[in-house]
Design an enzyme around this catalytic site. Structure first.
Site, PDB file in Angstrom:
ATOM      1  N   ASN A  94       0.873  -1.176   0.000  1.00 23.49           N
ATOM      2  CA  ASN A  94       0.000   0.000   0.000  1.00 23.49           C
ATOM      3  C   ASN A  94       0.908   1.224   0.000  1.00 23.49           C
ATOM      4  OD1 ASN A  94      -1.807   2.037   0.529  1.00 23.49           O
ATOM      5  ND2 ASN A  94      -2.383   1.316   2.576  1.00 23.49           N
TER       6      ASN A  94
ATOM      7  N   LYS B 235       0.201   4.253  -0.345  1.00 25.68           N
ATOM      8  CA  LYS B 235      -0.440   5.446   0.244  1.00 25.68           C
ATOM      9  C   LYS B 235      -0.188   6.678  -0.633  1.00 25.68           C
ATOM     10  CE  LYS B 235      -0.303   3.216   4.696  1.00 25.68           C
ATOM     11  NZ  LYS B 235      -0.288   3.323   6.144  1.00 25.68           N
TER      12      LYS B 235
ATOM     13  N   HIS C 156      -9.591   1.291   4.687  1.00 17.99           N
ATOM     14  CA  HIS C 156      -8.339   1.436   5.441  1.00 17.99           C
ATOM     15  C   HIS C 156      -8.584   2.384   6.615  1.00 17.99           C
ATOM     16  CE1 HIS C 156      -4.261   2.612   6.476  1.00 17.99           C
ATOM     17  NE2 HIS C 156      -3.873   1.499   5.882  1.00 17.99           N
TER      18      HIS C 156
ATOM     19  N   GLU D  57      -7.014   4.771   7.691  1.00 15.96           N
ATOM     20  CA  GLU D  57      -6.796   6.196   7.365  1.00 15.96           C
ATOM     21  C   GLU D  57      -8.007   6.788   6.639  1.00 15.96           C
ATOM     22  OE1 GLU D  57      -2.989   5.512   5.522  1.00 15.96           O
ATOM     23  OE2 GLU D  57      -2.170   5.020   7.498  1.00 15.96           O
TER      24      GLU D  57
ATOM     25  N   GLU E 202      -5.630  -4.790  10.629  1.00 14.11           N
ATOM     26  CA  GLU E 202      -4.588  -3.786  10.840  1.00 14.11           C
ATOM     27  C   GLU E 202      -4.893  -2.999  12.119  1.00 14.11           C
ATOM     28  OE1 GLU E 202      -2.569  -2.612   6.898  1.00 14.11           O
ATOM     29  OE2 GLU E 202      -4.383  -1.436   7.059  1.00 14.11           O
TER      30      GLU E 202
ATOM     31  N   GLY F  40       2.310   2.259  10.747  1.00 13.42           N
ATOM     32  CA  GLY F  40       3.291   3.333  10.583  1.00 13.42           C
ATOM     33  C   GLY F  40       4.011   3.731  11.856  1.00 13.42           C
TER      34      GLY F  40
ATOM     35  N   SER G 271       3.133  -2.136  10.480  1.00 13.23           N
ATOM     36  CA  SER G 271       4.575  -2.212  10.744  1.00 13.23           C
ATOM     37  C   SER G 271       5.176  -3.578  10.418  1.00 13.23           C
ATOM     38  CB  SER G 271       4.894  -1.812  12.190  1.00 13.23           C
ATOM     39  OG  SER G 271       4.501  -0.468  12.422  1.00 13.23           O
TER      40      SER G 271
HETATM   41  P1  PGA Z   1       2.625   0.260   7.684  1.00 14.55           P
HETATM   42  O1  PGA Z   1       1.183   0.471   7.040  1.00 14.55           O
HETATM   43  O2  PGA Z   1       3.178  -1.012   7.104  1.00 14.55           O
HETATM   44  O3  PGA Z   1       3.417   1.470   7.266  1.00 14.55           O
HETATM   45  O4  PGA Z   1       2.447   0.163   9.150  1.00 14.55           O
HETATM   46  C1  PGA Z   1       0.319  -0.605   6.794  1.00 14.55           C
HETATM   47  C2  PGA Z   1      -0.966  -0.102   6.208  1.00 14.55           C
HETATM   48  O5  PGA Z   1      -1.424   0.962   6.619  1.00 14.55           O
HETATM   49  O6  PGA Z   1      -1.556  -0.742   5.320  1.00 14.55           O
END
Ligand code: PGA
Length: 251
Positions: free
Chosen positions: A8, A10, A100, A102, A170, A176, A214
């Site tokens: 992803n 982003k 997601h 976000e 997640e 992140g 992560s």
């Molecule tokens: P990350 O994000 O691997 O940077 O923690 C995962 C995601 O949001 O899909």
């Protein structure tokens, strides 16, 4: 079940950066022993505007799938700024991320909206990756299972016998942050999701449950070896070709 490793990207990088990243991923995978694709499906989800460049780079190379990070709940029409599932099909996408955290947080997307997006994607033969996960506060107060169960119940649309979805667990606090969830918590939550799916979807055995939050080169092998972990949704670590390739290798 064959694992799925999904990147992803982003809202990161430039058009040139996207071209470079996909080229590095292809070159890196091609220089390996060639068996990786028999064990694992690979997907990248670039920003909308970078999808055509990634499609161009992957032309004649169907081993890597590409998809989008969101789609509209509407089919078409006066919805400024939205991108329809039909447009994603037109652009060669075979997957779309739905709900997601976000999107849930920054755009107030509720479970019902996410179920609708997943339904529209399925109607266009796009596989939705439906995301669920608790916040730090919800985990601290012992409500993680309850929250994720409710999200599974409400964010997955009613499915027909041929509808295939992917679920991504997640934990919001793991995204992140470098704070990966504990293996026992991941295994526990994935088992719970599998149980919930048995009552929710016609073919629970065909639903891949990804872990995200992560995941990186150094922890991927451990996470991907856990029961009911059928792959990973990778943010930060998918932006470095070498790291992404190591994760694919771990799968
Ligand atoms: P990350 O994000 O691997 O940077 O923690 C995962 C995601 O949001 O899909």
């Amino acid at each position: 079940m064959k694992k799925l490793i999904a990147g992803n990207w982003k809202m990161n990088g430039s058009l040139d950066g996207a071209r470079g990243l996909i080229a590095d991923i292809v070159n890196g995978l091609e220089s390996g022993d060639g068996t990786v694709f028999s064990r694992c499906d690979v997907l990248v989800c670039p920003p909308f505007l970078h999808i055509p460049a990634v499609r161009h780079a992957l032309h004649g190379y169907p081993k890597i799938a590409f998809g989008a990070q969101d789609c509209s709940v509407f089919e078409n029409g006066a919805h400024t700024g939205d991108v329809s599932a039909e447009m994603l099909v037109d652009s060669g996408c075979s997957y779309v991320i739905a709900g997601h955290s976000e999107r849930r947080q920054n755009h107030g997307e509720a479970d019902e909206v996410i179920a609708y997006k997943a339904r529209i994607a399925l109607n266009h033969d796009i596989t939705p990756i439906i995301c669920v996960g608790e916040t730090a506060e919800e985990r601290a107060t012992g409500r993680a299972e309850e929250i994720v169960s409710a999200q599974i119940e409400r964010s997955i649309p009613d499915l027909g016998p041929f509808d295939i979805v992917v679920v991504a667990y997640e934990p919001v606090w793991a995204i992140g942050t470098g704070n990966v969830a504990k293996p026992e918590d991941v295994a526990g939550m994935h088992a719970l999701i599998r149980e919930k799916l048995k009552r929710k979807v016609p073919r629970p055995d065909l639903v891949r449950i990804l872990y995200g939050g992560s995941m990186k080169a150094e922890n991927a092998a451990g996470l991907l070896a856990l029961p009911n972990v059928d792959g990973g949704l990778i943010g930060g670590a998918s932006l470095k070709a070498s790291e992404f390739i190591t994760i694919i290798g771990a799968a």
